[in-house]
Scaffold this motif. Sequence first.
Motif, PDB file in Angstrom:
ATOM      1  N   ASP A  85      28.506  55.505  39.204  1.00 25.10           N
ATOM      2  CA  ASP A  85      29.768  56.139  38.840  1.00 25.10           C
ATOM      3  C   ASP A  85      30.576  56.404  40.099  1.00 25.10           C
ATOM      4  O   ASP A  85      30.048  56.880  41.108  1.00 25.10           O
ATOM      5  CB  ASP A  85      29.531  57.442  38.086  1.00 25.10           C
ATOM      6  N   THR A  90      33.037  52.916  36.809  1.00 23.71           N
ATOM      7  CA  THR A  90      31.641  52.596  37.060  1.00 23.71           C
ATOM      8  C   THR A  90      31.607  51.285  37.831  1.00 23.71           C
ATOM      9  O   THR A  90      32.216  50.299  37.408  1.00 23.71           O
ATOM     10  CB  THR A  90      30.845  52.455  35.744  1.00 23.71           C
ATOM     11  N   GLN A 107      35.761  53.917  32.932  1.00 21.96           N
ATOM     12  CA  GLN A 107      34.887  54.649  32.026  1.00 21.96           C
ATOM     13  C   GLN A 107      35.573  54.883  30.685  1.00 21.96           C
ATOM     14  O   GLN A 107      36.796  54.923  30.583  1.00 21.96           O
ATOM     15  CB  GLN A 107      34.451  55.961  32.669  1.00 21.96           C
ATOM     16  N   ALA A 108      34.781  55.040  29.670  1.00 23.17           N
ATOM     17  CA  ALA A 108      35.269  55.102  28.289  1.00 23.17           C
ATOM     18  C   ALA A 108      36.189  56.283  28.011  1.00 23.17           C
ATOM     19  O   ALA A 108      37.179  56.143  27.297  1.00 23.17           O
ATOM     20  CB  ALA A 108      34.095  55.126  27.318  1.00 23.17           C
ATOM     21  N   LYS A 132      36.263  50.485  25.103  1.00 23.16           N
ATOM     22  CA  LYS A 132      35.636  51.795  24.955  1.00 23.16           C
ATOM     23  C   LYS A 132      34.414  51.721  24.044  1.00 23.16           C
ATOM     24  O   LYS A 132      33.361  52.273  24.353  1.00 23.16           O
ATOM     25  CB  LYS A 132      36.650  52.790  24.391  1.00 23.16           C
ATOM     26  N   LEU A 135      31.519  49.641  25.891  1.00 23.02           N
ATOM     27  CA  LEU A 135      31.141  49.957  27.269  1.00 23.02           C
ATOM     28  C   LEU A 135      29.686  50.396  27.413  1.00 23.02           C
ATOM     29  O   LEU A 135      28.933  49.819  28.202  1.00 23.02           O
ATOM     30  CB  LEU A 135      32.080  51.010  27.853  1.00 23.02           C
ATOM     31  N   GLU A 136      29.260  51.386  26.683  1.00 25.63           N
ATOM     32  CA  GLU A 136      27.898  51.917  26.844  1.00 25.63           C
ATOM     33  C   GLU A 136      26.841  50.845  26.586  1.00 25.63           C
ATOM     34  O   GLU A 136      25.912  50.666  27.373  1.00 25.63           O
ATOM     35  CB  GLU A 136      27.673  53.113  25.922  1.00 25.63           C
ATOM     36  N   LYS A 140      24.352  49.089  29.440  1.00 26.19           N
ATOM     37  CA  LYS A 140      22.909  49.179  29.218  1.00 26.19           C
ATOM     38  C   LYS A 140      22.274  47.778  29.233  1.00 26.19           C
ATOM     39  O   LYS A 140      21.226  47.558  29.832  1.00 26.19           O
ATOM     40  CB  LYS A 140      22.619  49.883  27.893  1.00 26.19           C
TER      41      LYS A 140
END
Length: 148
Positions: A85, A90, A107-108, A132, A135-136, A140
């Motif tokens: 971050d 990121t 970032q979202a 958004k 993203l996660e 991952k």
Amino acid sequence: MSREVQKFVQEAGYDPLEDRCIIVKYAPENLSEQFAAFFNSEFYVLQMCEHEIVLLPFNTIWHNLRKDVSLVLPYGDIQSVELEDDMFNTVITIRTGTDTIRLTTQQAALSGLRSSGHFAVLYAGSFKNWHKENLEGTLKALKALGNR
């Protein structure tokens, strides 16, 4: 994922993974480059595919997606992936046997107010911010590539 992105990736001969695309830029190395990069509007779609990562560039003048693949990175070439971050972004550092590729993604939480949200909504055909939403899971999945 934007159908337009999926279509371009398929036309280029790759099999895109659903919900594994985000908006990225190349990450600056130092403070001087960060200042210059602030004014740089070269954004890309990072699309994870069945066997590789591809980057599709946006046209810097018209902000439309270009039918071009700027980078193809086979999963087998990836030795490590690190996420860090950095304020509202990121940084994604991908290391291969010969190169280090540093990308940054917004970032979202604030992406709806930033360039990533603009590009994602522009190519969604609606007000859906797929950057958004993806993203996660994409971060991952990228991190997992470096842990193989």
